[in-house]
Design an enzyme around this catalytic site. Structure first.
Site, PDB file in Angstrom:
ATOM      1  N   TYR A 109      -6.853  -5.663  41.957  1.00 25.28           N
ATOM      2  CA  TYR A 109      -5.867  -4.628  41.633  1.00 25.28           C
ATOM      3  C   TYR A 109      -4.660  -5.248  40.964  1.00 25.28           C
ATOM      4  O   TYR A 109      -3.947  -6.056  41.556  1.00 25.28           O
ATOM      5  CB  TYR A 109      -5.437  -3.893  42.904  1.00 25.28           C
ATOM      6  CG  TYR A 109      -4.577  -2.682  42.626  1.00 25.28           C
ATOM      7  CD1 TYR A 109      -5.087  -1.576  41.951  1.00 25.28           C
ATOM      8  CD2 TYR A 109      -3.257  -2.638  43.036  1.00 25.28           C
ATOM      9  CE1 TYR A 109      -4.310  -0.471  41.698  1.00 25.28           C
ATOM     10  CE2 TYR A 109      -2.463  -1.525  42.786  1.00 25.28           C
ATOM     11  CZ  TYR A 109      -2.998  -0.445  42.122  1.00 25.28           C
ATOM     12  OH  TYR A 109      -2.224   0.657  41.861  1.00 25.28           O
ATOM     13  N   ASN A 118      -9.011  16.932  38.833  1.00 24.22           N
ATOM     14  CA  ASN A 118      -9.173  17.215  40.252  1.00 24.22           C
ATOM     15  C   ASN A 118      -8.706  16.061  41.141  1.00 24.22           C
ATOM     16  O   ASN A 118      -8.785  16.150  42.365  1.00 24.22           O
ATOM     17  CB  ASN A 118     -10.642  17.537  40.571  1.00 24.22           C
ATOM     18  CG  ASN A 118     -10.821  18.085  41.964  1.00 24.22           C
ATOM     19  OD1 ASN A 118     -10.094  18.979  42.385  1.00 24.22           O
ATOM     20  ND2 ASN A 118     -11.786  17.549  42.700  1.00 24.22           N
ATOM     21  N   SER A 119      -8.209  15.002  40.547  1.00 24.75           N
ATOM     22  CA  SER A 119      -7.704  13.866  41.317  1.00 24.75           C
ATOM     23  C   SER A 119      -6.360  14.215  41.943  1.00 24.75           C
ATOM     24  O   SER A 119      -5.759  15.264  41.648  1.00 24.75           O
ATOM     25  CB  SER A 119      -7.542  12.652  40.404  1.00 24.75           C
ATOM     26  OG  SER A 119      -6.511  12.906  39.448  1.00 24.75           O
ATOM     27  N   VAL A 168      -3.482  12.750  41.355  1.00 23.48           N
ATOM     28  CA  VAL A 168      -2.497  12.810  40.272  1.00 23.48           C
ATOM     29  C   VAL A 168      -2.699  14.079  39.448  1.00 23.48           C
ATOM     30  O   VAL A 168      -1.737  14.783  39.116  1.00 23.48           O
ATOM     31  CB  VAL A 168      -2.587  11.568  39.370  1.00 23.48           C
ATOM     32  CG1 VAL A 168      -1.675  11.719  38.157  1.00 23.48           C
ATOM     33  CG2 VAL A 168      -2.206  10.314  40.148  1.00 23.48           C
ATOM     34  N   ARG A 189     -15.245  16.531  35.655  1.00 23.52           N
ATOM     35  CA  ARG A 189     -16.607  16.071  35.399  1.00 23.52           C
ATOM     36  C   ARG A 189     -17.592  17.225  35.516  1.00 23.52           C
ATOM     37  O   ARG A 189     -17.436  18.129  36.339  1.00 23.52           O
ATOM     38  CB  ARG A 189     -16.986  14.959  36.379  1.00 23.52           C
ATOM     39  CG  ARG A 189     -16.341  13.629  36.076  1.00 23.52           C
ATOM     40  CD  ARG A 189     -16.801  12.560  37.058  1.00 23.52           C
ATOM     41  NE  ARG A 189     -16.280  12.825  38.405  1.00 23.52           N
ATOM     42  CZ  ARG A 189     -16.560  12.081  39.464  1.00 23.52           C
ATOM     43  NH1 ARG A 189     -17.368  11.032  39.337  1.00 23.52           N
ATOM     44  NH2 ARG A 189     -16.050  12.364  40.640  1.00 23.52           N
ATOM     45  N   ASP A 190     -18.612  17.166  34.679  1.00 18.73           N
ATOM     46  CA  ASP A 190     -19.658  18.196  34.694  1.00 18.73           C
ATOM     47  C   ASP A 190     -20.723  17.775  35.694  1.00 18.73           C
ATOM     48  O   ASP A 190     -21.646  17.035  35.381  1.00 18.73           O
ATOM     49  CB  ASP A 190     -20.265  18.355  33.300  1.00 18.73           C
ATOM     50  CG  ASP A 190     -21.132  19.598  33.199  1.00 18.73           C
ATOM     51  OD1 ASP A 190     -21.284  20.296  34.219  1.00 18.73           O
ATOM     52  OD2 ASP A 190     -21.654  19.875  32.105  1.00 18.73           O
ATOM     53  N   MET A 221     -11.396   5.151  35.401  1.00 20.05           N
ATOM     54  CA  MET A 221     -12.425   5.498  36.368  1.00 20.05           C
ATOM     55  C   MET A 221     -13.843   5.333  35.821  1.00 20.05           C
ATOM     56  O   MET A 221     -14.796   5.201  36.580  1.00 20.05           O
ATOM     57  CB  MET A 221     -12.224   6.932  36.855  1.00 20.05           C
ATOM     58  CG  MET A 221     -10.939   7.144  37.641  1.00 20.05           C
ATOM     59  SD  MET A 221     -10.819   6.098  39.111  1.00 20.05           S
ATOM     60  CE  MET A 221     -12.131   6.785  40.111  1.00 20.05           C
ATOM     61  N   TRP A 280       1.743   2.451  35.019  1.00 22.43           N
ATOM     62  CA  TRP A 280       1.315   1.923  36.324  1.00 22.43           C
ATOM     63  C   TRP A 280       2.475   2.110  37.288  1.00 22.43           C
ATOM     64  O   TRP A 280       3.543   1.547  37.102  1.00 22.43           O
ATOM     65  CB  TRP A 280       0.945   0.443  36.194  1.00 22.43           C
ATOM     66  CG  TRP A 280       0.359  -0.167  37.435  1.00 22.43           C
ATOM     67  CD1 TRP A 280      -0.369   0.447  38.409  1.00 22.43           C
ATOM     68  CD2 TRP A 280       0.460  -1.546  37.829  1.00 22.43           C
ATOM     69  NE1 TRP A 280      -0.748  -0.437  39.384  1.00 22.43           N
ATOM     70  CE2 TRP A 280      -0.245  -1.674  39.055  1.00 22.43           C
ATOM     71  CE3 TRP A 280       1.049  -2.671  37.275  1.00 22.43           C
ATOM     72  CZ2 TRP A 280      -0.358  -2.879  39.725  1.00 22.43           C
ATOM     73  CZ3 TRP A 280       0.934  -3.873  37.943  1.00 22.43           C
ATOM     74  CH2 TRP A 280       0.233  -3.976  39.148  1.00 22.43           C
TER      75      TRP A 280
END
Length: 297
Positions: free
Chosen positions: A10, A112-113, A115, A135-136, A204, A227
């Site tokens: 990270y 949908n996150s 954030v 996402r589909d 992601m 960030w």
């Protein structure tokens, strides 16, 4: 971020806690006692970690005053625990990079996150409209309805590319927020208008960001990165940080901002919490842990 931190991946200079280490970047706590030399904190204050890699998966700890920072009082446990990362990230990206005027548009993937949901709510509270991409996959239609109810103006799945571009020609976003990377970046660039800004804050997809020459140069799109950890290091305990915490607390208290959907766990449920971490945010609650401890035979 927690998994990346514990695995040593990270950040540009990876945060590598000295083992054995306690996991957890996010969280809040109540100050119980302070030392005689402590000037900025008092018993009863609510605090959050001052830096990443704090190790919040613990019921109690003793730290230096500078390891934590006070946040506004009166928030729920979930709101205070989540305040310093996702809502702050959403707030700063809206405020610091070509903020649309009232009635203007933002486009974002990963809607949908944590954030993404904060972007939707903070934008709605300020009269800014949002184009949201998810996402589909199975359950996408249900997620669409959920995000529209949350305040999103329109929601597309990642496969609805032509519909998305057509919509954005008539409702042109000037700010794009990218947490996916890879080829999904191209879709955002196609939808943005001329002289717009694209802010990347995640990857992601685990793929390099694709930026075609023509889409960036001929549309005069400026690329930025963001960030939250870096911003916090540069602005710790500043008036700007205090102002941000205060405004976000007001949004929480007014109901215009709500915590990310989550499940509250005892620390004794950590295995189950980790198993379900990618389906819903998991929140460890000390009161629940102590309650469970009292019922252990």
């Amino acid at each position: 971020a927690v998994v990346s931190t514990q695995s040593g991946h990270y950040g540009r200079d990876p945060i590598k806690p000295e083992l054995p280490a306690v996991a957890g970047n996010e969280g809040s706590a109540t100050v119980l006692e302070v030392g005689g030399e402590v000037k900025g904190l008092s018993p009863g204050d609510t605090v959050v970690p001052a830096t990443a890699g704090f190790g919040t998966w613990t019921s109690h700890c003793v730290v230096e005053e500078g390891a934590v920072k006070r946040i506004p009082a009166g928030l729920s446990v979930p709101a205070s625990a989540m305040l310093a990362v996702n809502p702050c990230t959403a707030y700063r990206m809206i405020e610091d990079f070509q903020k649309p005027c009232r009635g203007g548009w933002i486009i974002q993937n990963g809607a949908n996150s944590g954030v993404g949901r904060a972007v939707i709510q903070l934008s709605k509270a300020q009269g800014i409209r949002t184009v949201n991409i998810i996402r589909d996959k199975e359950g996408a239609q249900e997620k669409k309805r959920e995000l529209l109810e949350l305040g999103g103006d329109v929601v597309f799945t990642s496969s609805e590319r032509e519909e998305m571009v057509k919509f954005c020609k008539e409702n042109t976003p000037r700010l794009g927020l990218d947490m996916v990377g890879g080829r999904e970046t191209i879709q955002l660039l196609k939808c943005l208008g001329e002289r717009s800004s694209l802010v990347t804050y995640g990857a992601m997809s685990n793929s390099p960001m694709s930026v075609p020459f023509g889409l960036q140069v001929f549309k005069d799109i400026t690329l930025h990165s963001y960030w939250m950890t870096r911003w916090t290091k540069r602005n710790a305990r500043s008036n700007l940080e205090d102002e941000m915490f205060g405004k976000l607390a007001d949004f929480y208290k007014s109901g215009e901002l709500t915590p990310t959907p989550h499940r509250e766990n005892s620390f004794y449920d950590f295995t189950d919490a980790l198993d379900n971490a990618f389906s819903r945010k998991q929140l460890f609650v000390v009161d629940k842990t102590l309650s469970d401890f009292r019922h252990i035979d």
